[in-house]
Design a protein around this motif. Sequence first.
Motif, mmCIF file in Angstrom:
data_model
loop_
_atom_site.group_PDB
_atom_site.id
_atom_site.type_symbol
_atom_site.label_atom_id
_atom_site.label_comp_id
_atom_site.label_asym_id
_atom_site.label_seq_id
_atom_site.Cartn_x
_atom_site.Cartn_y
_atom_site.Cartn_z
ATOM 1 N N ARG A 37 33.194 37.748 39.692
ATOM 2 C CA ARG A 37 33.039 37.364 38.291
ATOM 3 C C ARG A 37 33.488 35.925 38.112
ATOM 4 O O ARG A 37 34.324 35.433 38.868
ATOM 5 N N ARG A 77 38.952 55.252 42.238
ATOM 6 C CA ARG A 77 38.072 54.703 41.204
ATOM 7 C C ARG A 77 38.049 55.535 39.933
ATOM 8 O O ARG A 77 38.280 56.743 39.947
ATOM 9 N N THR A 78 37.791 54.819 38.851
ATOM 10 C CA THR A 78 37.474 55.446 37.570
ATOM 11 C C THR A 78 35.990 55.152 37.328
ATOM 12 O O THR A 78 35.292 54.693 38.219
ATOM 13 N N ALA A 79 35.514 55.394 36.094
ATOM 14 C CA ALA A 79 34.107 55.147 35.806
ATOM 15 C C ALA A 79 33.735 53.678 36.023
ATOM 16 O O ALA A 79 32.654 53.373 36.512
ATOM 17 N N ASP A 80 34.652 52.766 35.692
ATOM 18 C CA ASP A 80 34.279 51.346 35.694
ATOM 19 C C ASP A 80 35.244 50.442 36.446
ATOM 20 O O ASP A 80 35.151 49.213 36.329
ATOM 21 N N THR A 81 36.160 51.040 37.207
ATOM 22 C CA THR A 81 37.191 50.253 37.889
ATOM 23 C C THR A 81 37.447 50.864 39.260
ATOM 24 O O THR A 81 37.561 52.086 39.373
ATOM 25 N N MET A 82 37.523 50.023 40.288
ATOM 26 C CA MET A 82 37.733 50.536 41.638
ATOM 27 C C MET A 82 38.782 49.699 42.353
ATOM 28 O O MET A 82 38.803 48.480 42.213
ATOM 29 N N LEU A 83 39.658 50.385 43.079
ATOM 30 C CA LEU A 83 40.622 49.709 43.952
ATOM 31 C C LEU A 83 40.264 50.060 45.386
ATOM 32 O O LEU A 83 40.211 51.242 45.744
ATOM 33 N N VAL A 109 39.991 44.607 43.700
ATOM 34 C CA VAL A 109 39.636 45.293 42.450
ATOM 35 C C VAL A 109 38.212 44.929 42.088
ATOM 36 O O VAL A 109 37.882 43.746 41.942
ATOM 37 N N VAL A 111 35.098 45.805 39.252
ATOM 38 C CA VAL A 111 34.870 46.380 37.929
ATOM 39 C C VAL A 111 33.370 46.339 37.636
ATOM 40 O O VAL A 111 32.623 45.601 38.284
ATOM 41 N N HIS A 112 32.972 47.123 36.669
ATOM 42 C CA HIS A 112 31.590 47.054 36.222
ATOM 43 C C HIS A 112 31.394 45.808 35.367
ATOM 44 O O HIS A 112 32.219 45.515 34.505
ATOM 45 N N ALA A 121 36.708 41.437 40.811
ATOM 46 C CA ALA A 121 37.548 40.831 39.777
ATOM 47 C C ALA A 121 38.787 40.186 40.394
ATOM 48 O O ALA A 121 39.214 39.119 39.955
ATOM 49 N N ILE A 122 39.362 40.845 41.412
ATOM 50 C CA ILE A 122 40.608 40.342 42.016
ATOM 51 C C ILE A 122 40.637 40.739 43.493
ATOM 52 O O ILE A 122 40.290 41.877 43.837
#
Lengths: 131, 131
Positions: A37, A77-83, A109, A111-112, A121-122
């Motif tokens: 991003r 992961r969640t719906a829109d965030t992944m580690l 990290v 993200v969607h 993102a990171i």
Amino acid sequence: MSATIDLSLTDDPDQQNDVFTEAFNSGDGSIFDQLYRADAISNLTGKTLTGPARTEAIKEFLATKPKLTATVLKTFRTADTMLLIVDFSVETVGPDGEPVKLDGTCTDVLVHDENGKWVMAIDRPVMKPAA
Amino acid sequence: MVSNSDDLKKEIFAHVEHYIREFNSGDAAAVDRLYTDDAVSVWEPGKAATGAERRAGQAAYLAQKPVMKAEVIESYVTSDTALLAVDWTIDIPGAPGGPQRQQGTGVDVLRRGKDGKWRFAIDNPYGTDLT
């Protein structure tokens, strides 16, 4: 050729890792940086950088043709965030042109984005203590 | 906002302090409000819980009156995504088998919601320790 790399990241962490590795090993920082991003934070060059400074630094680093190999150890992961937790090894050259191998564990990290596509993102590579 | 700005870091540190206060108050509902709906918690290395399982596990754990101390040792904060490395210790003086101490270095991901509030998305207290 690097221009043909498909940079789309699926939900599959191994596919993500393959794309990340291929983009890194292309040696073309402007390709690799498309996985990030605009406001992403990267520590890959040894400094914490964001925005245009991040892009410039990664272009300079990849132009030295470092070679990355990486293995995904774990993802949460969640719906829109992944580690992602990834073991990596980078073969590069030191200040005097001598070969240097950097081994470590990276936490990434993803993200969607606004279109529901995964984007970096990171990143946070941590080197293993020298053997 | 510019990634890693002082303002963003202040927000994140305030969120972590708020979390520690609510955690140490033992109020499971208040603690749960500091997580996203689909957050993932990894209370055993490598083992993730989410949804009702995560909420029930959190409530049962808080019922033992654990006392947390935590220090953020690294923080990377974009406008809506943060990665933290956190050294933490939890004491449970009244644990059934006698006083217990747990500790680790967590690698946690937070997201900012549409309401502007930060919440834990991936609560990963053992960080890259997967076994």
